[in-house]
Enzyme design. Structure first.
Site, PDB file in Angstrom:
ATOM      1  N   PHE A 126      33.384  53.558  39.198  1.00 34.66           N
ATOM      2  CA  PHE A 126      34.105  52.502  38.475  1.00 34.66           C
ATOM      3  C   PHE A 126      33.184  51.974  37.375  1.00 34.66           C
ATOM      4  CE2 PHE A 126      35.983  48.201  38.097  1.00 34.66           C
ATOM      5  CZ  PHE A 126      37.305  48.556  37.963  1.00 34.66           C
ATOM      6  N   ASP A 198      29.677  50.714  47.668  1.00 35.56           N
ATOM      7  CA  ASP A 198      30.808  49.934  47.194  1.00 35.56           C
ATOM      8  C   ASP A 198      32.025  50.330  48.036  1.00 35.56           C
ATOM      9  OD1 ASP A 198      33.213  49.239  45.837  1.00 35.56           O
ATOM     10  OD2 ASP A 198      32.065  48.901  44.006  1.00 35.56           O
ATOM     11  N   TYR A 223      40.611  41.383  46.931  1.00 36.32           N
ATOM     12  CA  TYR A 223      41.968  41.269  46.372  1.00 36.32           C
ATOM     13  C   TYR A 223      42.719  42.590  46.353  1.00 36.32           C
ATOM     14  CZ  TYR A 223      39.341  42.658  42.154  1.00 36.32           C
ATOM     15  OH  TYR A 223      38.514  43.288  41.270  1.00 36.32           O
ATOM     16  N   LYS A 224      42.080  43.669  46.813  1.00 37.32           N
ATOM     17  CA  LYS A 224      42.798  44.955  46.844  1.00 37.32           C
ATOM     18  C   LYS A 224      43.470  45.103  48.209  1.00 37.32           C
ATOM     19  CE  LYS A 224      39.934  46.813  43.211  1.00 37.32           C
ATOM     20  NZ  LYS A 224      38.658  47.426  42.877  1.00 37.32           N
ATOM     21  N   ARG A 379      47.880  56.514  39.660  1.00 36.69           N
ATOM     22  CA  ARG A 379      47.384  56.213  41.012  1.00 36.69           C
ATOM     23  C   ARG A 379      48.492  55.575  41.845  1.00 36.69           C
ATOM     24  NH1 ARG A 379      42.214  52.477  41.289  1.00 36.69           N
ATOM     25  NH2 ARG A 379      43.788  51.005  40.533  1.00 36.69           N
TER      26      ARG A 379
HETATM   27  C1  LIG Z   1      37.998  46.935  41.729  1.00 33.35           C
HETATM   28  C2  LIG Z   1      36.590  47.405  41.680  1.00 33.35           C
HETATM   29  C3  LIG Z   1      35.573  46.558  41.209  1.00 33.35           C
HETATM   30  C4  LIG Z   1      35.964  45.211  40.661  1.00 33.35           C
HETATM   31  O1  LIG Z   1      34.913  44.352  40.516  1.00 33.35           O
HETATM   32  P1  LIG Z   1      35.186  42.859  40.046  1.00 33.35           P
HETATM   33  O2  LIG Z   1      33.849  42.272  40.002  1.00 33.35           O
HETATM   34  O3  LIG Z   1      36.093  42.236  41.064  1.00 33.35           O
HETATM   35  O4  LIG Z   1      35.851  42.897  38.722  1.00 33.35           O
HETATM   36  C5  LIG Z   1      34.270  47.027  41.241  1.00 33.35           C
HETATM   37  N1  LIG Z   1      33.975  48.255  41.722  1.00 33.35           N
HETATM   38  C6  LIG Z   1      34.934  49.093  42.174  1.00 33.35           C
HETATM   39  C7  LIG Z   1      34.583  50.434  42.695  1.00 33.35           C
HETATM   40  C8  LIG Z   1      36.265  48.692  42.141  1.00 33.35           C
HETATM   41  O5  LIG Z   1      37.217  49.514  42.552  1.00 33.35           O
END
Ligand SMILES: *Cc1c(COP(=O)(O)O)cnc(C)c1O
Length: 420
Positions: A126, A198, A223-224, A379
């Site tokens: 990401f 992560d 939040y996911k 997705r």
């Molecule tokens: C959604 C996601 C993030 C989001 O990070 P935020 O700090 O909440 O914006 C980071 N890393 C991965 C792999 C994600 O899927």
């Protein structure tokens, strides 16, 4: 005869998680396949947040830091979330964002291996993770070379006595491919490195045993799949064996050993509290709490089994119904990006198609919400707590219909919104 639809109905009839659907508010006639971007609204969240506003804030005022437990919320929710991560209490804090927590973990881990000069990440991770790692390297106070894994490359080839940290996503946000978290962690440790995982796309849908796997640090968002609400704080896990020595650079007062003594100098709190920075996001934390409530009494193995059934039904239906040969405007065919073997796939199915953005827009108009990740990935994320097997079939049928109708020829589906 519709063998797949029959199978879906049978699975729905015996679904041990079917009752969980009632815990969520989802618009009627919507099949929501974007819980890997923003989870659906738990029914109880509105009342809980409204009580936090009306009673805790409105009546309790500043006293609610004590009487409503606001001060303890980041660690109390951390312990509850820890149950989903397979960790003992006292190692997880719900705070800040995934990005900020990754920065803290990277800084702490790099400082714990001061004699080492490289780190390993994945070029396909990401982008926010790659961006914030650039910042963490700038702030490290010594030159550190970052080695980026190429497509399909395994970290093992880069592991040597120079590697301080391996920081990877357990499940790819794009393909949904699962990495061997236990094996990679072991190999990194054998080389003397620390690991940061992560878990944005695995917490809540995959059984996790971070303590058993000896993971050093982990971060993720709420939040996911965890349904904590838009902008919900993220979380960080630090193994208790590191909590004495691990120091993070965002040394705010909430991570101080005695925040209300108002000393001029920073002393890190004992335990995971030292990974907090500033004042907790109380209202958002109430949303996280409501999200975690939806997992009460839920067997995560049952969640994983249903997740596999959902993604498998969707993938099989796509193979059955989506006509290959529909080439889009750029002459490229639709193709599966996610691993076809269920054991290697998280809770999403990703398909590559050059006109995928238009297809996703058209699917949303027809009641199936997925998302698009540039340049060409559609997705579809499956949260087993609120989706049925029949909906997985319906979603694939809607996709097949959009492909058949060549929706990319319609002007209105070609416009991009700011957030995809
Ligand atoms: C959604 C996601 C993030 C989001 O990070 P935020 O700090 O909440 O914006 C980071 N890393 C991965 C792999 C994600 O899927």
């Amino acid at each position: 005869m519709d063998e797949l639809a029959d199978r879906a109905r049978t699975l729905d009839a015996i679904d041990p998680l079917a009752a969980c659907r009632r815990l969520f508010t989802i618009p009627e006639d919507v099949v929501y396949l974007d819980g890997n971007s923003l989870g659906a609204l738990p029914v109880a969240a509105a009342a809980r947040i409204s009580r936090a506003v009306g009673e805790e804030w409105g009546v309790g005022l500043v006293g609610s830091w004590n009487s409503a437990g606001w001060y303890e919320l980041p660690l109390r929710l951390g312990d509850r979330l820890g149950a989903l991560l397979g960790v003992a209490p006292g190692q997880v804090a719900v705070c800040d964002t995934t990005t900020v927590n990754l920065f803290k973990a990277l800084a702490a881990a790099l400082a714990m291996r001061p004699e080492r000069s490289t780190m390993v990440m994945d070029h396909g991770d990401f982008p926010a993770n790659l961006y914030v790692a650039e910042g963490a390297l700038l702030a490290a106070g010594r030159p550190i070379e970052r080695r980026l894994l190429a497509d399909d490359e395994q970290p093992a080839v880069h592991l040597d006595e120079q590697v301080a940290v391996v920081a990877l996503s357990h499940v790819s946000y794009r393909s949904g491919r699962i990495r061997d978290i236990a094996g990679i962690t072991r190999a990194a440790h054998d080389a003397g490195a620390l690991v940061i995982w992560d878990l944005c796309h695995s917490a809540g849908v995959l059984p996790l045993r971070l303590d058993d796997w000896q993971v050093d640090f982990a971060v993720g968002c709420a939040y996911k799949y965890l349904n904590g609400g838009p902008g919900a704080p993220g979380w960080i896990y630090v193994a208790s064996r590191h909590l004495e020595v691990a120091r993070q650079p965002l040394s705010g007062w909430m991570g101080h050993a005695a925040p209300f003594d108002f000393e001029p100098g920073y002393r890190p709190a004992p335990g995971i509290r030292r990974f907090l920075c500033g004042t907790p996001h109380v209202l958002s934390l109430r949303g996280v709490e409501a999200g975690l409530d939806t997992y009460d009494g839920v067997d995560i193995e049952a969640v994983r089994a249903k997740s596999i059934a959902l993604t498998e039904l969707f993938a099989e239906r796509v193979e059955e119904r989506v006509r290959s040969g529909s080439a889009g405007r750029r002459g490229t065919e639709i193709r599966m990006v996610s691993p076809r073997a269920a054991a290697e796939r998280g809770s999403q199915v990703a398909l590559a198609f050059a006109d995928g953005h238009a297809v996703v827009r058209a699917m949303i108009e027809r009641g199936v919400i997925g998302d698009f990740r540039a340049p060409d990935v559609m997705r579809f994320g499956f949260q087993p707590l609120y989706l049925s097997h029949t909906e997985a079939i319906r979603a694939a049928d809607v996709l097949a219909g959009c492909m058949r109708d060549e929706v990319w020829t319609e002007e209105r589906f070609l416009r991009r919104a700011v957030v995809t």
